[in-house]
Design an enzyme around this catalytic site. Structure first.
Site, PDB file in Angstrom:
ATOM      1  N   CYS A  68      -5.893  -3.766   2.322  1.00 14.46           N
ATOM      2  CA  CYS A  68      -5.167  -3.153   3.836  1.00 14.46           C
ATOM      3  C   CYS A  68      -6.746  -3.779   4.114  1.00 14.46           C
ATOM      4  CB  CYS A  68      -4.539  -2.069   3.685  1.00 14.46           C
ATOM      5  SG  CYS A  68      -3.485  -2.751   5.864  1.00 14.46           S
ATOM      6  N   SER A  77      21.678   0.077  33.960  1.00 15.99           N
ATOM      7  CA  SER A  77      21.509   0.232  35.055  1.00 15.99           C
ATOM      8  C   SER A  77      21.326  -1.405  36.084  1.00 15.99           C
ATOM      9  CB  SER A  77      19.700   0.984  35.507  1.00 15.99           C
ATOM     10  OG  SER A  77      18.918   0.118  35.239  1.00 15.99           O
ATOM     11  N   GLY A  78      21.857  -2.202  35.508  1.00 14.22           N
ATOM     12  CA  GLY A  78      21.093  -3.594  36.450  1.00 14.22           C
ATOM     13  C   GLY A  78      19.834  -4.412  36.077  1.00 14.22           C
ATOM     14  N   GLY A  79      19.112  -2.807  35.545  1.00 14.17           N
ATOM     15  CA  GLY A  79      17.357  -3.504  35.929  1.00 14.17           C
ATOM     16  C   GLY A  79      17.025  -4.283  35.286  1.00 14.17           C
ATOM     17  N   PRO A  87      22.098   3.635  29.731  1.00 17.26           N
ATOM     18  CA  PRO A  87      21.680   3.967  30.846  1.00 17.26           C
ATOM     19  C   PRO A  87      22.086   2.865  31.048  1.00 17.26           C
ATOM     20  CG  PRO A  87      20.494   6.265  29.934  1.00 17.26           C
ATOM     21  CD  PRO A  87      20.744   4.288  28.834  1.00 17.26           C
ATOM     22  N   LYS A 114      -9.092   3.359  -2.902  1.00 16.23           N
ATOM     23  CA  LYS A 114      -9.454   2.597  -1.454  1.00 16.23           C
ATOM     24  C   LYS A 114     -10.937   2.523  -0.832  1.00 16.23           C
ATOM     25  CE  LYS A 114      -7.472   0.972   2.631  1.00 16.23           C
ATOM     26  NZ  LYS A 114      -6.740   1.480   4.120  1.00 16.23           N
ATOM     27  N   GLU A 127       0.657  -1.690   0.177  1.00 12.59           N
ATOM     28  CA  GLU A 127       0.118  -0.208   0.256  1.00 12.59           C
ATOM     29  C   GLU A 127       1.254   1.505  -0.492  1.00 12.59           C
ATOM     30  OE1 GLU A 127      -4.293   1.728   2.705  1.00 12.59           O
ATOM     31  OE2 GLU A 127      -2.663   0.096   3.017  1.00 12.59           O
TER      32      GLU A 127
END
Length: 713
Positions: free
Chosen positions: A175, A359-361, A357, A114, A45
């Site tokens: 679509c 963070s360790g999370g 960044p 369409k 499309e």
């Protein structure tokens, strides 16, 4: 032997307003289709412009340049010999339409607008276009002069017609029309159309592909016929990832399926189909009775055959066999979609890599793991994709002629930069260690940069100006002081991230700058559990549309699939922002701070967005869902807290980093979840009063029943 023909559909990685690039990919897809013997080629499309032009569709330049690109296709003799189904916008009688232009040998056969436009969720087609809205209506379109000269006449048909060749009949739907209750393919099929094409710009959602494919299969299983589905693939410049997966389906059976996620800019899917199989399938008298009463389509007759002459059978040509549906699990979908989206963004933005960044999370861990996934896909594509090789050399080669990575870690070491920005009094050894070891496992460049001095400098502005020295709650401060000091840290990390993103390439001896990646997930955005303009503010956010529960599943999956055992530690760690001092009896916990588990937030988020439930409706539904584990008053408290915090934090969504759309309950404010951002106090709202009234009624009924059972159990 039947009557055999080769048909082609494709997935193209188009880019908004990349006129010559889009044209080159279209022409390449036509070349490949023709090389494989196809006599019909279907494209995505709005493939000439790119689907996601948004308000550029209101500009005259967009229509002018689209015709200029189509003119180059019509003039190209290499594009002769097959019917072309090409997507582009068209202006007709002063009105803009989303159209398919069907061509053959340098001439336009039909312009098919369409009928029904997509206008919900991520889509605003009614803002740019008008739906044709008149099934079976056809009129004349006056061509631009540059096209009329090629055409040899000034007018061509425009409308809802079908193409009649010597050997079959072809119809087109676009679509959204596949998803509507009264899809055009039904009446087309009843009217004798044997091949239906669908040109799409369909974005990826987790768990969406099977819905799309089941609709296509059902369309041909019920009606009989050949269905060619084409879709855009990749990031065309916005928050969506278009997931390709071009399909050819015959009488309900899949005979060809393209990739859903890949680094290929052009992917052509072909199949040999037998038109007689369609005619045999449509044997039922009841179908014939309905066909007699079906609306009649105007047929545009074309002196062309999709199949070879009946006396000219090719013994080497045989129908393509059926195959099983290839579908990815949600964890793999996250891995592939986010990775391909980031690769497109990186190579098109002309930047040198990413900065996270770290963070360790689990959130920033997931973001880093997705970059590693991207590197895996890219390295695998180096074998047979010249465009990927060129992009890798440009982005990561650093002047070393012919340099290519041998492993994903090789590529990661050059493009992924991770910085742990901790505080000496608040960041634990565990998060520092996890961040460093994850970077080492993926090959990423890693630094530690404690922000204590920056935090103290900003904090001291207030005592210097006012004499008031704020303290953390753990040190005797109020909640207001505690929150303000947390926000200083969070915002300092954002400034630091951009500083490092601009300078690290210079430090490492190469040119360019880095894209900063955000790591805020759907559920934290819903709750507003983030600082406005902190390190959730970034250039792009690959997990911005993913729920916490799905992220955890992805990390568990990636641990094995990517051979990264370090990921197990992130799954078992308690989620914490580490913005408050750690004491002997207190460690900050995200779920405790929010007052919700991530599972609860996911359930509430789906009710709000997918089921379109306000506070009262959410409560009445959850009384039944949570009735065995919570009292009505506990459920009411959860619901009211959720909608209160969602409302008071809505302003944060207006500034959120653009994130890849993946979840159907995303709170993205850009266009998917359109809501006000300044609300009256929800705790005083009528809906909350109605909840309280119902809670009292339920509690009274429980007391009167005397059995102590929870209502809803």
């Amino acid at each position: 032997m039947g009557r055999l023909m080769t048909v082609a559909t494709c997935s193209l990685n188009q880019w908004v307003l990349d006129w010559e690039g889009n044209l080159a990919r279209i022409v390449e897809s036509i070349r490949i289709a023709k090389e494989r013997g196809a006599t019909l080629r279907v494209g995505p499309e709005l493939e000439i412009t790119g689907y996601g032009c948004l308000d550029h569709f209101l500009e005259g330049d967009t229509y002018l340049h689209a015709w200029e690109m189509l003119k180059r296709i019509l003039e190209n003799k290499d594009c002769y010999g097959l019917i072309l189904d090409i997507g582009m916008p068209v202006m007709h009688r002063g009105t803009r339409f989303n159209c398919r232009v069907l061509c053959l040998d340098g001439k336009i056969i039909l312009i098919r607008p369409k009928l029904y436009l997509a206008n919900d969720g991520n889509y605003r087609e009614n803002r740019f276009f008008i739906g044709w809205g008149r099934p079976q209506h056809v009129e004349q379109y006056y061509l631009p002069r540059m096209i009329a000269k090629l055409q040899g006449n000034q007018k061509v048909p425009i409308g809802d017609a079908v193409i009649s060749t010597f050997d079959t009949c072809v119809g087109a739907e676009t679509c959204e029309e596949l998803f509507t209750p009264n899809s055009p393919h039904t009446n087309m099929s009843l009217n004798g159309v044997e091949i239906v094409t669908n040109s799409s710009g369909s974005h990826h959602n987790l768990r969406k592909l099977d819905v799309r494919i089941s609709l296509i299969q059902e369309a041909t299983r019920k009606n009989g016929g050949i269905y060619l589905y084409s879709n855009q693939q990749g990031c065309d410049g916005d928050r969506l990832y278009y997931d390709g997966c071009a399909l050819i389906v015959v009488n309900g059976d899949i005979v060809a399926q393209g990739s859903q996620f890949s680094c290929n800019d052009v992917e052509v899917v072909t199949a040999v189909v037998d038109i007689e199989a369609v005619r045999s399938y449509r044997f039922a008298p009841s179908r014939g009775i309905q066909a007699i009463h079906a609306p009649t389509y105007e047929r545009i007759e074309v002196k062309f055959s999709l199949s070879s002459d009946g006396d000219d059978f090719d013994l080497n040509l045989k129908p393509t066999g059926t195959q099983k549906l290839k579908i990815h699990q949600p964890e793999e979908e996250i891995s592939l979609s986010a990775a391909c989206w980031m690769w497109d963004y990186l190579r098109r933005s002309q930047q040198a890599g990413f900065l996270i960044p770290l963070s360790g999370g689990i959130d920033s861990c997931a973001t880093a793991t997705l970059v590693f996934s991207m590197c895996r896909i890219v390295v695998d594509a180096l074998k047979d994709n010249a465009q990927v090789r060129a992009d890798v050399q440009r982005i990561a080669g650093r002047g070393e002629e012919g340099w290519l990575p041998k492993t994903p870690a090789d590529l990661c070491s050059r493009i992924l930069h991770c910085v742990y920005m901790g505080m000496k009094t608040q960041s634990s050894f565990e998060t520092r260690s996890r961040a460093k070891r994850l970077a080492e496992a993926t090959g990423a460049y890693f630094l530690e940069a404690d922000i204590d001095e920056g935090f103290k400098s900003i904090k001291n502005f207030l005592p210097t100006a006012t004499g008031f020295d704020p303290r953390f709650r753990a040190h005797g401060g109020t909640n207001t002081e505690n929150l303000a000091l947390q926000n200083i840290q969070a915002r300092t990390r954002m400034v630091t991230a951009y500083y490092f993103a601009q300078m690290l390439p210079l430090v490492r001896g190469f040119a360019g700058s880095l894209l900063v990646l955000g790591s805020a997930n759907v559920d934290e955005c819903l709750r507003g559990y983030l600082t406005k303009y902190d390190c959730s503010s970034a250039d792009i956010n690959p997990i911005g549309g993913v729920s916490k529960t799905d992220l955890i599943k992805f990390i568990v999956w990636a641990k094995t699939e990517f051979s990264l055992p370090i990921l197990d530690e992130f799954v078992t760690a308690i989620p914490t922002a580490e913005l408050e001092p750690i004491t002997e009896d207190y460690v900050q916990s995200d779920e405790a701070d929010m007052g919700f588990t991530y599972v609860e937030l996911s359930i509430l988020g789906r009710l709000r967005k997918e089921e379109k439930a306000g506070p009262y409706a959410s409560f009445t539904k959850l009384v039944h869902v949570w009735g065995e584990e919570k009292t009505p008053r506990e459920i009411a408290d959860k619901v009211k807290r959720f909608f209160h915090y969602w409302a008071v934090n809505r302003h944060k969504m207006t500034t959120m980093t653009p994130g890849l759309h993946l979840e159907t309950y995303s709170p993205d404010d850009n266009r998917f979840d359109l809501r006000p951002f300044c609300y009256p106090a929800f705790y005083k709202s009528w809906s909350f009063k109605k909840i309280d009234e119902l809670v009292e009624k339920l509690e009274r009924a429980e007391r009167e029943s005397g059995d102590g059972a929870k209502v809803g159990a």
